[in-house]
Design a protein around this motif. Sequence first.
Motif, PDB file in Angstrom:
ATOM      1  N   GLN A 142     -55.150   3.632 -12.313  1.00 30.32           N
ATOM      2  CA  GLN A 142     -55.448   4.485 -11.578  1.00 30.32           C
ATOM      3  C   GLN A 142     -56.762   3.943 -10.554  1.00 30.32           C
ATOM      4  O   GLN A 142     -57.085   4.541  -9.695  1.00 30.32           O
ATOM      5  N   LYS A 143     -57.697   3.521 -11.472  1.00 31.64           N
ATOM      6  CA  LYS A 143     -58.986   2.782 -10.638  1.00 31.64           C
ATOM      7  C   LYS A 143     -58.616   1.872  -9.665  1.00 31.64           C
ATOM      8  O   LYS A 143     -59.277   1.951  -8.662  1.00 31.64           O
TER       9      LYS A 143
ATOM     10  N   GLN B 248     -63.825   4.186  -3.729  1.00 32.40           N
ATOM     11  CA  GLN B 248     -64.867   3.463  -4.233  1.00 32.40           C
ATOM     12  C   GLN B 248     -66.060   4.581  -4.491  1.00 32.40           C
ATOM     13  O   GLN B 248     -66.977   4.014  -5.201  1.00 32.40           O
ATOM     14  N   LYS B 249     -65.821   5.593  -3.843  1.00 27.72           N
ATOM     15  CA  LYS B 249     -67.119   6.592  -4.107  1.00 27.72           C
ATOM     16  C   LYS B 249     -66.774   7.164  -5.445  1.00 27.72           C
ATOM     17  O   LYS B 249     -67.726   8.149  -5.790  1.00 27.72           O
ATOM     18  N   MET B 250     -65.696   7.120  -6.265  1.00 26.53           N
ATOM     19  CA  MET B 250     -65.357   7.739  -7.250  1.00 26.53           C
ATOM     20  C   MET B 250     -66.498   7.428  -8.587  1.00 26.53           C
ATOM     21  O   MET B 250     -66.753   6.331  -8.702  1.00 26.53           O
TER      22      MET B 250
ATOM     23  N   GLY C  28     -64.344  15.818  -2.910  1.00 24.27           N
ATOM     24  CA  GLY C  28     -65.726  16.234  -2.822  1.00 24.27           C
ATOM     25  C   GLY C  28     -66.710  15.076  -3.121  1.00 24.27           C
ATOM     26  O   GLY C  28     -66.658  14.180  -2.452  1.00 24.27           O
ATOM     27  N   ASP C  29     -67.328  15.267  -4.175  1.00 16.80           N
ATOM     28  CA  ASP C  29     -68.316  14.454  -4.866  1.00 16.80           C
ATOM     29  C   ASP C  29     -67.812  13.183  -5.495  1.00 16.80           C
ATOM     30  O   ASP C  29     -67.986  12.209  -6.114  1.00 16.80           O
ATOM     31  N   TYR C  30     -66.400  13.134  -5.672  1.00 22.60           N
ATOM     32  CA  TYR C  30     -65.491  12.130  -6.297  1.00 22.60           C
ATOM     33  C   TYR C  30     -66.092  11.798  -7.917  1.00 22.60           C
ATOM     34  O   TYR C  30     -66.326  10.597  -8.061  1.00 22.60           O
ATOM     35  N   ARG C  31     -66.268  13.019  -8.351  1.00 22.98           N
ATOM     36  CA  ARG C  31     -66.718  12.635 -10.050  1.00 22.98           C
ATOM     37  C   ARG C  31     -65.441  13.101 -10.866  1.00 22.98           C
ATOM     38  O   ARG C  31     -64.927  14.181 -10.846  1.00 22.98           O
TER      39      ARG C  31
END
Length: 341
Positions: free
Chosen positions: A228-229, A234-236, A269-272
């Motif tokens: 999945q990565k 890239q923001k994740m 959102g913040d991709y966390r």
Amino acid sequence: MKFFRRYIFPALYGLLIYFTIRVLNDIVIDIEFWKRSWALNTLEIGLSILVGYLGIALFKWLFRYFDKKGTVKLSYKGLVRELFIFVMANLVLINLIFTPMAAFTDDGLSWADAVDINLIPTLYAIIYYGITRTNTWLKAYVNNKMQLEKLTNDHLETELKFLKAQYHPHFLFNALNTIYFQMDEDVAGAKKSTELLSSLLRYQLYDQQQQVPIKQELEYLQDYIQLQKIRASQKMRLKVVFDEGLADQQVYPLLLLPLVENAFKYIGGDYRIDISANINEKGMLFKVYNDVPATMKIADNYSGIGHENLKRRLELLYPGKHRLIAGGEAGSYVAQLELEF
């Protein structure tokens, strides 16, 4: 014992009926039957013994008939029907022998004689029926329970296989979609992803009714996360923490993946994304947190094929031994699954 049941018991059964009828009748008419003619008493006793042998033979024949015809059913209707036939057959036999015997002896057939002749043998026949058929009905009950459990298990096994067949295409679609986006920019990377997907699919060939070590399941998740990565933004910001104490504990496979899959699917959102697995008092706590787009409506429960599939598999594989909680607030979503080992 076999000799007693075949040759002695029928005679005792007939004598028991005779002496019970005779004692009750003599109390009513106030006589002592042993003071009568011994020839008459001998005749009546002989006929009573004959009734015993004929009665027991008739009962056994009826039991074989019931069993052969399959009339034994685990229901009140089946029991009443069988008992009715049994009692009526007994009454016919009794009246064929005892009624003429009473009519041509002493003062003839009275109402008291008729009641005793029909009531006493019927009561003894019902007692005999209850004692003899209890074992048969018990076996029928046990067999019925075993068949019911087998049917239930077969149904659950079929349902699990259906859920497994339903889940694999769902997973495969998402994985192939990831590789598809990779093909235009990184062919070598797409090949590597294909190899990774092949490894994941081999793992999914495991029978989902057979448990595997939890370490093996977590390694599978790591491979899935790597896949999945590849297509993730890239923001994740990804954090994965698995308790080192989770090793040889046995779990059913492919129950954790839908929670991780959901996090990658709806990230925004913040991709966390935070994924953790820890040992607790009863078993394991698996938790997945992910940010979602601020405009996305947060549901209190999962939806879609994957999550409904997961809920049902948990009900089948961990009845009363799991807890799935999912929900969130604006901008984030948290799902956690507790499993008892």
